[in-house]
Design a protein around this motif. Structure first.
Motif, short mmCIF file in Angstrom:
data_model
loop_
_atom_site.label_atom_id
_atom_site.label_comp_id
_atom_site.label_asym_id
_atom_site.label_seq_id
_atom_site.Cartn_x
_atom_site.Cartn_y
_atom_site.Cartn_z
N SER B 40 0.87 -1.03 0.11
CA SER B 40 0.16 -0.10 0.00
C SER B 40 0.81 1.40 0.04
N GLY B 41 0.57 2.33 -0.94
CA GLY B 41 1.34 3.50 -0.92
C GLY B 41 2.49 3.47 -1.73
N SER B 45 -1.38 2.82 -8.00
CA SER B 45 -2.58 3.90 -8.41
C SER B 45 -1.96 5.15 -9.31
N THR B 46 -1.24 5.68 -8.62
CA THR B 46 -0.42 6.86 -9.30
C THR B 46 -0.02 6.56 -10.70
N HIS B 208 -3.86 -6.39 -5.06
CA HIS B 208 -3.45 -6.66 -4.05
C HIS B 208 -3.46 -8.41 -3.67
#
Ligand SMILES: Nc1ncnc2c1ncn2[C@@H]1O[C@H](COP(=O)(O)OP(=O)(O)OP(=O)(O)O)[C@@H](O)[C@H]1O
Ligand SMILES: [Mg+2]
Lengths: 219, 255
Positions: B40-41, B45-46, B208
């Protein structure tokens, strides 16, 4: 990056312990069978018992390995470890069976007191060394031990080849050479064929397991 | 002709000058599925939002891009490129099914086409039917095309959103965790659908779910802290990853 203990690790540890336990049983049974031959003792009953115990550990390892795959869908080194455990456990179960086969020779041929058993003694010692070295490699996850063990294997191959060559060299009498050649070769081939036939039965039993879930013991 | 549909070259994406994607070079061959995985992070997505120029639309922050995203040999960040056109050619499906709530199922599917100015009723019906068939939803909703897009199950809504995406005939489909809100049966339907859709499209999916990546992706890319750590054939990456960091992540030794 912090390394945490994963649920899968508990299963992997258990697999490792079972393989090592199976390994020491298998190594011991090979040694026992060769000693029995050297001393002219029929130990086939005991060897069969040992082989069954080893097979039963193989079954346990298979169950556990399947459970780990189903539960955790392991990947990368975890998956490779489990795959190797299947192969190693199967191989060790074969050791138990070969050890039993060795004792059957005394069972069928008697004490063989007058035979020169030195080749078997030498090859046996070397082979047991190899089994133990490979188990140590497993325990230490030593990725390079295979080279050394492969070299040790050459010596066993050599003992076998020399022995066969000496059967010819030990006499000038062509008739004796021919009779010996005939009986040794037919015995070897018949033994292999007989084993292949057993395994053909195992295939049919595995097929039956797919439909019925009934498990068959390997013999 | 090159079989690379899309590629990034020294791509950086920033939020208020802070790098979320750090010098990523990745190629996406035509008619393949690539999975992006990573904690995550890490910038998954970016990264995909730079591929249809959605990153720069991020509200309430100064979202910028450096480097190139090359679609059919043309950098989509060149000054003569119309971003709306890019968004039409590179469709996006989000984590949460988001049909337009005030629109019928029919209108949801053809919304993009109407926006592009298509008015021909018969043509719209045709495309609606073929798109819904394309996502294996037609038989389930053909009697209810006038009902609200939100009146169907979550799994059906997600397939509706994919139908909406393919109705405008994009060339690339980006999916950002499209199954994370779905049950196993809907998930497996979407996975089957993706392997069908790759015959026509180039697909990039963020997930994920390692097993999902293993099941559907031809290629898998692992990202960490904005960087591309490793990319390779899916089977190879899951059986024998090159990088220790990948190994630690996919085996769950991370955390
Ligand atoms: N709107 C935003 N404004 C500022 N920073 C953002 C914004 N969106 C994301 N970021 C930052 O960019 C980095 C990458 O985020 P991103 O959403 O791409 O990660 P991700 O890999 O998709 O994670 P997840 O798996 O949780 O969806 C993170 O450090 C995040 O805090
Ligand atoms: Mg995300």
């Amino acid at each position: 990056m912090i390394k945490m203990k994963r649920l899968l690790d508990v299963g992997i540890k258990k697999l490792e312990e079972s393989i090592l336990e199976m390994g020491s049983l298998a190594s011991e049974s090979v040694e026992f069978s060769i000693d029995s031959y050297l001393q002219g003792q029929d130990s086939s009953k005991e060897a069969l018992k040992k082989s069954k115990a080893i097979n039963s550990l193989n079954d346990d390892i298979n169950e556990l390995a399947f459970e780990l795959i189903a539960r955790y869908q392991p990947v990368a080194s975890d998956l490779r470890f489990i795959k190797s455990c299947f192969e190693i456990a199967y191989t060790l179960s074969r050791f138990g069976r070969y050890a039993y086969d060795i004792t059957l020779v005394t069972h069928e041929f008697g004490k063989l007191k007058k035979c020169d058993k030195s080749a078997v003694e030498k090859a046996g010692k070397q082979t047991i060394k190899m089994i133990n070295a490979s188990l140590t490699a497993f325990k230490k996850r030593d990725a390079k031990a295979n080279i050394n063990i492969h070299n040790m294997d050459k010596k066993v191959d050599e003992i076998y080849k020399t022995f066969i060559a000496e059967i010819r060299a030990s006499t000038k009498d062509e008739d004796i050479i021919i009779t010996r050649g005939c009986s040794v070769s037919a015995s070897l081939i018949l033994r292999y064929v007989e084993r292949i036939a057993d395994h053909a039965t195992y295939i049919a039993e595995s097929v039956s397991y797919i439909k019925t879930a009934k498990k068959y013991r390997r013999r | 002709m090159s079989n690379i549909k899309l590629k990034t070259e020294s791509l950086n994406a920033m939020f208020n000058g802070q790098k979320a994607v750090d010098d990523v070079n990745l190629e996406f061959p035509k008619n393949t599925i690539t999975a992006l995985i990573g904690p995550s992070g890490c910038g998954k997505s970016t990264l995909i939002r730079t591929m249809n120029r959605m990153h720069e639309l991020t509200p309430a922050t100064d979202a910028t891009v450096e480097g190139k995203v090359v679609l059919d040999n043309k950098n989509i960040y060149d000054s003569d490129v119309d971003p709306t056109l890019i968004r039409r050619r590179v469709g996006m499906v989000f984590q949460k099914p988001n049909p337009f709530p005030t629109m019928s199922i029919f209108d949801n599917v053809v919304a993009g086409l109407k926006l592009n100015g298509l008015r021909d009723k018969t043509k719209l019906r045709e495309i609606c039917e073929s798109s819904l068939k394309g996502v294996a939803l037609w038989d389930e909703v053909k009697e209810d095309l006038d009902k609200s897009g939100t009146s169907i199950s979550g799994g059906q809504q997600q397939r509706l959103c994919i139908a909406r995406t393919i109705a405008v005939q994009p060339e690339v489909i980006l999916l950002d965790e499209p199954c994370s809100a779905l049950d196993p049966i809907s998930t497996s339907k979407i996975e089957q659908l993706l392997t069908e859709l790759k015959k026509q499209y180039t697909i990039i999916i963020v997930t994920h779910n390692m097993q999902q990546a293993a099941r559907v992706a031809d290629t898998t890319a692992f990202m960490y802290l904005g960087k591309l750590i490793e990319v390779g054939k899916t089977q190879k990456l899951f059986e024998n990853p090159k990088e220790e960091m990948t190994e630690n992540y996919i085996t769950g030794k991370f955390g």
